[in-house]
Scaffold this active site. Sequence first.
Site, mmCIF file in Angstrom:
data_model
loop_
_atom_site.group_PDB
_atom_site.id
_atom_site.type_symbol
_atom_site.label_atom_id
_atom_site.label_comp_id
_atom_site.label_asym_id
_atom_site.label_seq_id
_atom_site.Cartn_x
_atom_site.Cartn_y
_atom_site.Cartn_z
ATOM 1 N N ASP A 305 -40.833 -45.192 100.338
ATOM 2 C CA ASP A 305 -41.752 -45.453 101.453
ATOM 3 C C ASP A 305 -42.213 -44.141 102.068
ATOM 4 O O ASP A 305 -43.388 -43.994 102.447
ATOM 5 C CB ASP A 305 -41.069 -46.295 102.529
ATOM 6 C CG ASP A 305 -40.485 -47.594 101.985
ATOM 7 O OD1 ASP A 305 -40.989 -48.080 100.956
ATOM 8 O OD2 ASP A 305 -39.537 -48.116 102.599
ATOM 9 N N ALA A 306 -41.289 -43.192 102.183
ATOM 10 C CA ALA A 306 -41.632 -41.888 102.752
ATOM 11 C C ALA A 306 -42.595 -41.143 101.837
ATOM 12 O O ALA A 306 -43.557 -40.522 102.308
ATOM 13 C CB ALA A 306 -40.365 -41.061 102.980
#
Length: 342
Positions: A305-306
């Site tokens: 996600d990052a």
Amino acid sequence: MSGNQEYTLLCLENPLLALADIQGQGDAKLLEKYGMKPNDAILAEEKHMGLYEDLINNHDAKLIAGGAAQNTARGAQYILPPNSVVYIGCVGKDKYADILNSAVKEVGLRVEYRVDEQAPTGRCGVIITGHDRSMCTDLAAANCYKIDHLKQPEIWKLVEQAKYYYVGGYHLTVSVPAILALAEEAAGKNKVFILSLSAPFIPEFFKDQLDQTAPYWDYVIGNETEALAYAKSHNLGTEDITSIAKSLAVLPKKNTSRPRTVIITQGTDPTIVAIGQSSGEPTVKTFPVHEIDKKEINDTNGAGDAFAGGFVAGIVEGKSLEQAVDMGQWLASLSIRQLGPS
């Protein structure tokens, strides 16, 4: 990104409260108790419903604002100027929604939640074993998102204002019409539509829903296990990640004014990027990841996600592909040094 443009990036998916075991007590026995596997992501069934209270009561769980695309939205907003990102999803009317609202407010992320009066806020149980993590999600209210909310004048105004859309693949289990509404807006007005494959079960069990969105992908982001699941469900007859990326890059596309770019991360192995061409073979590039000492790894939960947050922020800022990938890898390297998608 234009200097004064607010909320250029709009993200859609399933807001969740993540309950993460932070004491290392989430061993193989806990996975076995709930029929889970290391480094997996599944939707909760009846047999998993005891997990959430188990983590809170017996494993000193930490409560973290989560949901994959919400993590990505937070990451992008961390990099971009204030008031650049707005996130949409559905929560319950409860204390857990209050926790989510407080968490996103702290990082300057604007959210426009649909509030469901009956269903509780969705939860994601995270069992951490060493450097691995396994996630079990009870969507609850997150599963109650309706396109009617998206079409409300004040929300649709944000849709029209945005120039980039990021949709997490988990939302394919919730509201395909809402995803397609954003996709059509993007294709019709030459905006950028980005989709994350999110988890292996999406191409495995939601193949038809995923395929409905494929013509609109300007960028599609996944990891190697998701790519392999896509190849298997679509009978590509290969387990070669580069070949899979190239197959995705040449799928039919609605908006032909820009090529499709496929980004496949592979943990510590190089990131593979395939760029579709109007004629001939896609262009393939590889990018070594930022090295990090294993001793510094705290939790891989949210690393993907990052990466997406950093990458998308780069695209919004008009950076080159190489710079955007580097930004994604940089943000992912920060994330895995912390607990969860902090």
